[in-house]
Design an enzyme around this catalytic site. Structure first.
Site, PDB file in Angstrom:
ATOM      1  N   ASP A 120       0.889  -1.160   0.000  1.00  0.00           N
ATOM      2  CA  ASP A 120       0.000   0.000   0.000  1.00  0.00           C
ATOM      3  C   ASP A 120       0.926   1.208   0.000  1.00  0.00           C
ATOM      4  O   ASP A 120       1.447   1.598   1.047  1.00  0.00           O
ATOM      5  CB  ASP A 120      -0.910  -0.007   1.235  1.00  0.00           C
ATOM      6  CG  ASP A 120      -1.879   1.163   1.236  1.00  0.00           C
ATOM      7  OD1 ASP A 120      -2.265   1.628   0.150  1.00  0.00           O
ATOM      8  OD2 ASP A 120      -2.237   1.621   2.337  1.00  0.00           O
TER       9      ASP A 120
ATOM     10  N   GLU B 122      -1.415  -1.381  -4.836  1.00  0.00           N
ATOM     11  CA  GLU B 122      -2.692  -0.708  -5.044  1.00  0.00           C
ATOM     12  C   GLU B 122      -2.472   0.445  -6.019  1.00  0.00           C
ATOM     13  O   GLU B 122      -1.547   1.237  -5.862  1.00  0.00           O
ATOM     14  CB  GLU B 122      -3.253  -0.197  -3.718  1.00  0.00           C
ATOM     15  CG  GLU B 122      -4.700   0.228  -3.827  1.00  0.00           C
ATOM     16  CD  GLU B 122      -5.342   0.440  -2.479  1.00  0.00           C
ATOM     17  OE1 GLU B 122      -6.064  -0.463  -2.028  1.00  0.00           O
ATOM     18  OE2 GLU B 122      -5.101   1.503  -1.881  1.00  0.00           O
TER      19      GLU B 122
ATOM     20  N   ASP C 129      -2.670   0.983   6.792  1.00  0.00           N
ATOM     21  CA  ASP C 129      -1.834   0.763   5.604  1.00  0.00           C
ATOM     22  C   ASP C 129      -1.294  -0.670   5.559  1.00  0.00           C
ATOM     23  O   ASP C 129      -1.112  -1.236   4.493  1.00  0.00           O
ATOM     24  CB  ASP C 129      -0.652   1.742   5.591  1.00  0.00           C
ATOM     25  CG  ASP C 129      -1.088   3.167   5.794  1.00  0.00           C
ATOM     26  OD1 ASP C 129      -1.275   3.877   4.800  1.00  0.00           O
ATOM     27  OD2 ASP C 129      -1.256   3.560   6.971  1.00  0.00           O
TER      28      ASP C 129
END
Length: 175
Positions: free
Chosen positions: A8, A64, A137
């Site tokens: 992330d 992501e 996260d």
């Protein structure tokens, strides 16, 4: 089972998670201070990710995808870390897959509109963790790895698999 690294990306806080099957091998996050020079911030997080890759040698890196937010500074930080990770994937000759937040939520919870609490809870359950990974996260990075794992195994309906194939094809054409 093969090891997948989910990331992330973020410049202030970058979450990572390594999974194999339904087991978390390693996870955590790296941080940098907004008062640091941007070169040092990106370089420090990139070096930390390089160490994770060098030690664990994942077969796939999942990240992501950047999506437009109102906060341009946040988007730039995500893009910078994403670029550094792309360079690391090239350096180590590891395939890199991008997933939208909706794809990740759908793969982990069954709903592309799940909230962070639902995603975190399903990450905890899927990986049989005692506690929900924090900060968010870290849970998001593990969710990205779970998504990649499911996609790599070809899970999902025929329609979902065709949609993913079409989306990936379109992304290759668009760059």
């Amino acid at each position: 089972m093969e090891l997948i690294l989910g990331v992330d990306p973020g410049l202030t806080r970058c979450g990572y998670g390594l999974i194999t099957g339904n087991k978390a091998i390693d996870y955590g996050h790296f941080t940098s201070s907004p008062t640091q020079d941007p070169r040092d911030r990106v370089g420090s997080i990139a070096e930390s990710l390089n160490q994770i890759i060098s030690v664990h040698k994942p077969v796939l890196i999942a990240i992501e995808r950047v999506f437009a937010q109102a906060n341009l500074r946040s988007v730039m930080g995500v893009a910078q870390i994403s670029g550094a990770l792309m360079a690391l994937a090239f350096k180590h000759d590891i395939p890199l897959e991008f997933f939208t937040p909706s794809e990740v939520k759908l793969a982990v919870t069954g709903s592309g509109r799940a909230d962070k609490v639902q995603v975190s809870e399903m990450v905890k359950r899927t990986l049989n963790l005692q506690e929900t990974p924090k900060p968010a996260d870290v849970a998001d990075a593990l969710a990205v790895a779970i998504c990649a794992s499911k996609r790599a195994q070809g899970l999902g309906t025929n329609a979902q698999q065709k949609w993913v194939a079409a989306a990936k094809s379109a992304n290759r054409r668009l760059g």
